[in-house]
Design a protein around this motif. Structure first.
Motif, short mmCIF file in Angstrom:
data_model
loop_
_atom_site.label_atom_id
_atom_site.label_comp_id
_atom_site.label_asym_id
_atom_site.label_seq_id
_atom_site.Cartn_x
_atom_site.Cartn_y
_atom_site.Cartn_z
N ALA A 171 -2.67 1.81 3.97
CA ALA A 171 -3.18 1.58 2.62
C ALA A 171 -2.27 0.63 1.85
O ALA A 171 -2.74 -0.27 1.14
CB ALA A 171 -3.31 2.91 1.87
N TRP A 172 -0.96 0.80 2.01
CA TRP A 172 -0.01 -0.08 1.32
C TRP A 172 -0.07 -1.51 1.84
O TRP A 172 -0.02 -2.47 1.06
CB TRP A 172 1.42 0.47 1.45
N VAL A 173 -0.21 -1.67 3.15
CA VAL A 173 -0.31 -3.02 3.73
C VAL A 173 -1.52 -3.73 3.16
O VAL A 173 -1.44 -4.89 2.72
CB VAL A 173 -0.37 -2.95 5.27
N CYS A 174 -2.67 -3.05 3.12
CA CYS A 174 -3.89 -3.65 2.58
C CYS A 174 -3.74 -3.98 1.09
O CYS A 174 -4.14 -5.06 0.65
CB CYS A 174 -5.09 -2.74 2.80
N PHE A 175 -3.14 -3.06 0.35
CA PHE A 175 -2.95 -3.31 -1.09
C PHE A 175 -2.03 -4.50 -1.31
O PHE A 175 -2.31 -5.37 -2.15
CB PHE A 175 -2.38 -2.07 -1.78
N LEU A 176 -0.94 -4.58 -0.58
CA LEU A 176 0.02 -5.67 -0.77
C LEU A 176 -0.53 -7.02 -0.34
O LEU A 176 -0.12 -8.06 -0.88
CB LEU A 176 1.33 -5.36 -0.05
N ARG A 177 -1.45 -7.03 0.60
CA ARG A 177 -2.12 -8.28 0.96
C ARG A 177 -3.01 -8.76 -0.19
O ARG A 177 -3.19 -9.95 -0.39
CB ARG A 177 -2.97 -8.10 2.22
N TRP A 178 -3.56 -7.80 -0.92
CA TRP A 178 -4.43 -8.15 -2.05
C TRP A 178 -3.61 -8.50 -3.28
O TRP A 178 -3.89 -9.50 -3.95
CB TRP A 178 -5.36 -6.97 -2.36
N TYR A 179 -2.61 -7.72 -3.60
CA TYR A 179 -1.81 -7.92 -4.81
C TYR A 179 -0.70 -8.93 -4.54
O TYR A 179 0.12 -8.74 -3.66
CB TYR A 179 -1.21 -6.59 -5.28
N ARG A 180 -0.67 -9.99 -5.30
CA ARG A 180 0.30 -11.07 -5.05
C ARG A 180 1.43 -11.14 -6.08
O ARG A 180 2.31 -11.96 -5.95
CB ARG A 180 -0.41 -12.42 -5.00
N GLY A 181 1.40 -10.28 -7.08
CA GLY A 181 2.42 -10.36 -8.12
C GLY A 181 3.63 -9.52 -7.81
O GLY A 181 3.71 -8.86 -6.77
N PRO A 182 4.60 -9.51 -8.71
CA PRO A 182 5.79 -8.66 -8.53
C PRO A 182 5.42 -7.18 -8.64
O PRO A 182 4.65 -6.79 -9.52
CB PRO A 182 6.72 -9.07 -9.66
N SER A 203 -9.63 7.76 -1.67
CA SER A 203 -8.71 8.84 -2.04
C SER A 203 -7.36 8.67 -1.38
O SER A 203 -6.32 8.86 -2.01
CB SER A 203 -9.29 10.21 -1.65
N VAL A 204 -7.36 8.32 -0.09
CA VAL A 204 -6.10 8.11 0.63
C VAL A 204 -5.34 6.94 0.02
O VAL A 204 -4.12 7.02 -0.19
CB VAL A 204 -6.35 7.88 2.13
N THR A 205 -6.05 5.89 -0.30
CA THR A 205 -5.40 4.72 -0.91
C THR A 205 -4.78 5.09 -2.25
O THR A 205 -3.62 4.75 -2.52
CB THR A 205 -6.41 3.57 -1.08
N LEU A 206 -5.54 5.80 -3.08
CA LEU A 206 -5.00 6.20 -4.38
C LEU A 206 -3.80 7.12 -4.21
O LEU A 206 -2.78 6.96 -4.90
CB LEU A 206 -6.09 6.89 -5.22
N SER A 207 -3.86 8.03 -3.27
CA SER A 207 -2.73 8.93 -3.02
C SER A 207 -1.50 8.16 -2.55
O SER A 207 -0.37 8.45 -2.97
CB SER A 207 -3.09 9.99 -1.98
N ALA A 208 -1.70 7.19 -1.68
CA ALA A 208 -0.58 6.38 -1.19
C ALA A 208 0.05 5.59 -2.33
O ALA A 208 1.29 5.56 -2.46
CB ALA A 208 -1.07 5.43 -0.09
N LEU A 209 -0.78 4.97 -3.16
CA LEU A 209 -0.26 4.19 -4.28
C LEU A 209 0.41 5.10 -5.30
O LEU A 209 1.47 4.77 -5.85
CB LEU A 209 -1.38 3.37 -4.92
N ARG A 210 -0.20 6.25 -5.55
CA ARG A 210 0.38 7.21 -6.50
C ARG A 210 1.76 7.68 -6.01
O ARG A 210 2.72 7.75 -6.79
CB ARG A 210 -0.56 8.40 -6.68
N THR A 211 1.85 7.98 -4.73
CA THR A 211 3.12 8.44 -4.18
C THR A 211 4.19 7.35 -4.30
O THR A 211 5.30 7.60 -4.75
CB THR A 211 2.95 8.86 -2.71
N GLY A 212 3.84 6.15 -3.89
CA GLY A 212 4.81 5.06 -3.91
C GLY A 212 5.20 4.60 -5.29
O GLY A 212 6.39 4.42 -5.59
#
Length: 155
Positions: free
Chosen positions: A15-26, A53-62
């Motif tokens: 989930a984090w890898v996919c999110f970071l590929r999408w988000y390009r900012g700091p 839900s898994v993505t939100l949980s991963a982002l929430r945790t991190g």
């Protein structure tokens, strides 16, 4: 550190890898609107409620728990649809049992069908887990790393 299961770690990492590929900012500038926009992108792309839900949980945790950014506060996980399970007919169960080639396979299928255990739980069963006097099976470290007992049928 939080004793997550191997599967949870794998899912969160993905989930984090996919999110970071999408988000390009700091990363320290991520806000709730960025998270909401990404989750909407997932939903519009056909992601299931579980994936979101898994993505939100991963982002929430991190972000919220480890980085203390509090950018997922107020975002709720989507509800999963509650569908009735598919139940096999007696004839289908008989055909499945007849298709089993070995006594071992028949025994595994019987335990799976009669108890409703998960495949991973049946795979870890040992002879000492069966208590025939009390008509129960001890399932050790099932889902959520919890132990529980399952009743054995009389016939």
């Amino acid at each position: 550190m939080r004793f997550y299961s191997v599967n949870t770690i794998k899912n969160y990492r993905s989930a984090w890898v996919c999110f970071l590929r999408w988000y390009r900012g700091p990363l320290d500038q991520i806000d709730q609107e960025d998270i909401r926009e990404y989750l909407e992108l997932l939903v519009n792309g056909g992601a299931s409620a579980s994936e979101v839900s898994v993505t939100l949980s991963a982002l929430r945790t991190g972000l919220d728990k480890f980085c203390l950014l509090r950018c997922t506060v107020g975002l709720v996980s989507p509800r999963k649809s509650k569908q009735l399970p598919v139940v096999m007919s007696k004839k289908e169960v008989q055909r499945m049992m007849e298709a089993a080639r070995t006594l071992r396979d028949k025994l595994l299928l019987t335990v799976l069908y009669a108890t409703g255990l998960r495949v991973s739980e049946v795979a870890r069963l040992q002879w000492s887990d069966f208590d025939f006097d009390r008509q129960q099976i001890r399932v050790q470290l099932g889902k959520g790393k919890k132990d529980r007992y399952v009743m054995l049928a009389d016939d």
